[in-house]
Design a protein around this motif. Structure first.
Motif, PDB file in Angstrom:
ATOM      1  N   PHE A  38      60.016  23.874  49.686  1.00 56.24           N
ATOM      2  CA  PHE A  38      60.713  22.723  50.379  1.00 56.24           C
ATOM      3  C   PHE A  38      62.290  22.776  50.510  1.00 56.24           C
ATOM      4  CE2 PHE A  38      56.765  21.147  49.013  1.00 56.24           C
ATOM      5  CZ  PHE A  38      56.339  20.208  49.987  1.00 56.24           C
ATOM      6  N   LYS A  39      62.804  24.270  50.595  1.00 54.76           N
ATOM      7  CA  LYS A  39      64.114  24.407  50.640  1.00 54.76           C
ATOM      8  C   LYS A  39      64.609  24.074  51.788  1.00 54.76           C
ATOM      9  CE  LYS A  39      63.299  29.285  51.916  1.00 54.76           C
ATOM     10  NZ  LYS A  39      62.541  29.992  51.463  1.00 54.76           N
ATOM     11  N   ASP A  40      64.082  23.906  52.956  1.00 55.39           N
ATOM     12  CA  ASP A  40      64.625  23.796  54.149  1.00 55.39           C
ATOM     13  C   ASP A  40      64.491  22.295  54.694  1.00 55.39           C
ATOM     14  OD1 ASP A  40      65.445  26.423  54.645  1.00 55.39           O
ATOM     15  OD2 ASP A  40      63.058  26.578  55.503  1.00 55.39           O
ATOM     16  N   LEU A  41      63.959  21.583  53.566  1.00 53.64           N
ATOM     17  CA  LEU A  41      63.604  20.099  53.875  1.00 53.64           C
ATOM     18  C   LEU A  41      64.960  19.208  53.935  1.00 53.64           C
ATOM     19  CD1 LEU A  41      61.566  17.606  54.348  1.00 53.64           C
ATOM     20  CD2 LEU A  41      61.239  17.608  52.155  1.00 53.64           C
ATOM     21  N   TYR A  42      65.879  19.526  52.764  1.00 50.82           N
ATOM     22  CA  TYR A  42      66.834  18.643  52.376  1.00 50.82           C
ATOM     23  C   TYR A  42      68.125  19.075  53.254  1.00 50.82           C
ATOM     24  CZ  TYR A  42      63.919  17.640  48.406  1.00 50.82           C
ATOM     25  OH  TYR A  42      63.161  17.349  47.575  1.00 50.82           O
ATOM     26  N   ASN A  43      68.948  18.319  53.437  1.00 50.48           N
ATOM     27  CA  ASN A  43      70.208  18.499  54.022  1.00 50.48           C
ATOM     28  C   ASN A  43      71.321  18.993  52.944  1.00 50.48           C
ATOM     29  OD1 ASN A  43      72.694  18.400  55.202  1.00 50.48           O
ATOM     30  ND2 ASN A  43      72.564  16.280  55.984  1.00 50.48           N
ATOM     31  N   PRO A  44      71.671  20.012  53.096  1.00 51.85           N
ATOM     32  CA  PRO A  44      72.595  20.694  52.089  1.00 51.85           C
ATOM     33  C   PRO A  44      73.770  19.720  51.915  1.00 51.85           C
ATOM     34  CG  PRO A  44      72.070  22.488  53.831  1.00 51.85           C
ATOM     35  CD  PRO A  44      71.607  21.155  54.392  1.00 51.85           C
ATOM     36  N   GLU A  45      74.223  19.107  52.786  1.00 48.44           N
ATOM     37  CA  GLU A  45      75.266  18.196  52.540  1.00 48.44           C
ATOM     38  C   GLU A  45      74.955  17.138  51.314  1.00 48.44           C
ATOM     39  OE1 GLU A  45      76.665  16.901  56.233  1.00 48.44           O
ATOM     40  OE2 GLU A  45      77.308  19.056  56.757  1.00 48.44           O
ATOM     41  N   ASN A  46      73.735  16.838  51.226  1.00 51.04           N
ATOM     42  CA  ASN A  46      73.443  15.721  50.381  1.00 51.04           C
ATOM     43  C   ASN A  46      73.108  16.225  48.908  1.00 51.04           C
ATOM     44  OD1 ASN A  46      73.540  14.363  52.590  1.00 51.04           O
ATOM     45  ND2 ASN A  46      71.653  13.876  53.020  1.00 51.04           N
ATOM     46  N   VAL A  47      73.453  17.345  48.626  1.00 52.41           N
ATOM     47  CA  VAL A  47      73.059  18.049  47.375  1.00 52.41           C
ATOM     48  C   VAL A  47      74.504  18.181  46.716  1.00 52.41           C
ATOM     49  CG1 VAL A  47      72.229  19.914  46.104  1.00 52.41           C
ATOM     50  CG2 VAL A  47      71.242  19.210  48.144  1.00 52.41           C
ATOM     51  N   TYR A  48      74.707  17.919  45.525  1.00 58.09           N
ATOM     52  CA  TYR A  48      75.803  18.242  44.754  1.00 58.09           C
ATOM     53  C   TYR A  48      75.714  18.584  43.302  1.00 58.09           C
ATOM     54  CZ  TYR A  48      80.097  17.759  42.019  1.00 58.09           C
ATOM     55  OH  TYR A  48      81.283  17.836  41.254  1.00 58.09           O
ATOM     56  N   VAL A  49      76.341  19.968  43.005  1.00 56.12           N
ATOM     57  CA  VAL A  49      76.167  20.568  41.660  1.00 56.12           C
ATOM     58  C   VAL A  49      77.781  20.348  41.304  1.00 56.12           C
ATOM     59  CG1 VAL A  49      75.576  22.326  40.309  1.00 56.12           C
ATOM     60  CG2 VAL A  49      73.959  21.446  42.134  1.00 56.12           C
ATOM     61  N   HIS A  50      77.864  20.047  39.968  1.00 56.25           N
ATOM     62  CA  HIS A  50      79.337  20.264  39.396  1.00 56.25           C
ATOM     63  C   HIS A  50      79.549  21.734  39.615  1.00 56.25           C
ATOM     64  CE1 HIS A  50      82.462  20.208  36.279  1.00 56.25           C
ATOM     65  NE2 HIS A  50      82.528  18.878  36.914  1.00 56.25           N
ATOM     66  N   PRO A  51      80.898  22.089  39.878  1.00 55.99           N
ATOM     67  CA  PRO A  51      81.406  23.447  40.111  1.00 55.99           C
ATOM     68  C   PRO A  51      81.250  24.269  38.938  1.00 55.99           C
ATOM     69  CG  PRO A  51      83.095  21.952  40.607  1.00 55.99           C
ATOM     70  CD  PRO A  51      81.815  20.943  40.268  1.00 55.99           C
ATOM     71  N   ASP A  52      81.600  23.550  37.887  1.00 51.86           N
ATOM     72  CA  ASP A  52      81.705  24.468  36.504  1.00 51.86           C
ATOM     73  C   ASP A  52      80.233  24.876  36.117  1.00 51.86           C
ATOM     74  OD1 ASP A  52      84.337  24.216  36.575  1.00 51.86           O
ATOM     75  OD2 ASP A  52      84.308  22.377  34.952  1.00 51.86           O
ATOM     76  N   GLY A  53      79.142  23.978  36.410  1.00 54.73           N
ATOM     77  CA  GLY A  53      77.836  24.289  36.038  1.00 54.73           C
ATOM     78  C   GLY A  53      77.469  24.026  34.634  1.00 54.73           C
ATOM     79  N   GLY A  54      78.296  23.466  33.715  1.00 51.81           N
ATOM     80  CA  GLY A  54      77.770  23.475  32.401  1.00 51.81           C
ATOM     81  C   GLY A  54      77.145  22.444  31.910  1.00 51.81           C
ATOM     82  N   GLY A  55      76.777  21.347  32.907  1.00 51.65           N
ATOM     83  CA  GLY A  55      76.147  20.190  32.435  1.00 51.65           C
ATOM     84  C   GLY A  55      76.861  19.392  31.390  1.00 51.65           C
ATOM     85  N   ALA A  56      76.275  18.455  30.822  1.00 44.09           N
ATOM     86  CA  ALA A  56      76.935  17.735  29.631  1.00 44.09           C
ATOM     87  C   ALA A  56      76.844  18.448  28.158  1.00 44.09           C
ATOM     88  CB  ALA A  56      76.075  16.279  29.652  1.00 44.09           C
TER      89      ALA A  56
END
Length: 107
Positions: free
Chosen positions: A82-100
């Motif tokens: 389903f990778k082509d289903l979502y709009n990439p502009e509606n996806v946010y991942v924290h830039p550091d990517g470390g999580g909480a």
């Protein structure tokens, strides 16, 4: 009166449940994994515009925001069928990517 529903998929659990939700909705409304409507689903009074918006190129895109502090689950979605289903502009991942880091006492 038209209605539109936007889903917020937050964190690991929210994104995993949200992915299954959109798979089920695509199946129910006759939308393929890449957002193209299937031939059998063009007739009838089905209200696809409640959960999806139609992009300029005839794709149906989920009204969803995907948010996460670490990229593992989002990357799994980006590599799925389903990778082509979502709009990439509606996806946010924290830039550091470390999580909480399970550190709720920080601050």
């Amino acid at each position: 009166m038209p209605r539109e529903i936007i889903t917020l998929q937050v964190g690991q659990c929210g994104n995993q449940i949200g992915t299954e939700f959109w798979k089920r909705l695509c199946l129910e409304h006759g939308i393929s994994q890449n957002g193209i409507i299937q031939d059998f689903a063009t007739n009838g009074s089905d209200r696809k515009d409640v959960f999806f918006y139609q992009a300029d190129d005839e794709h149906y895109v989920p009204r969803a925001l995907l948010l996460d502090l670490e990229p593992r689950v989002i990357n799994t979605i980006r590599q799925s069928d389903f990778k082509d289903l979502y709009n990439p502009e509606n996806v946010y991942v924290h830039p550091d990517g470390g999580g909480a880091g399970n550190n709720w006492a920080h601050g």
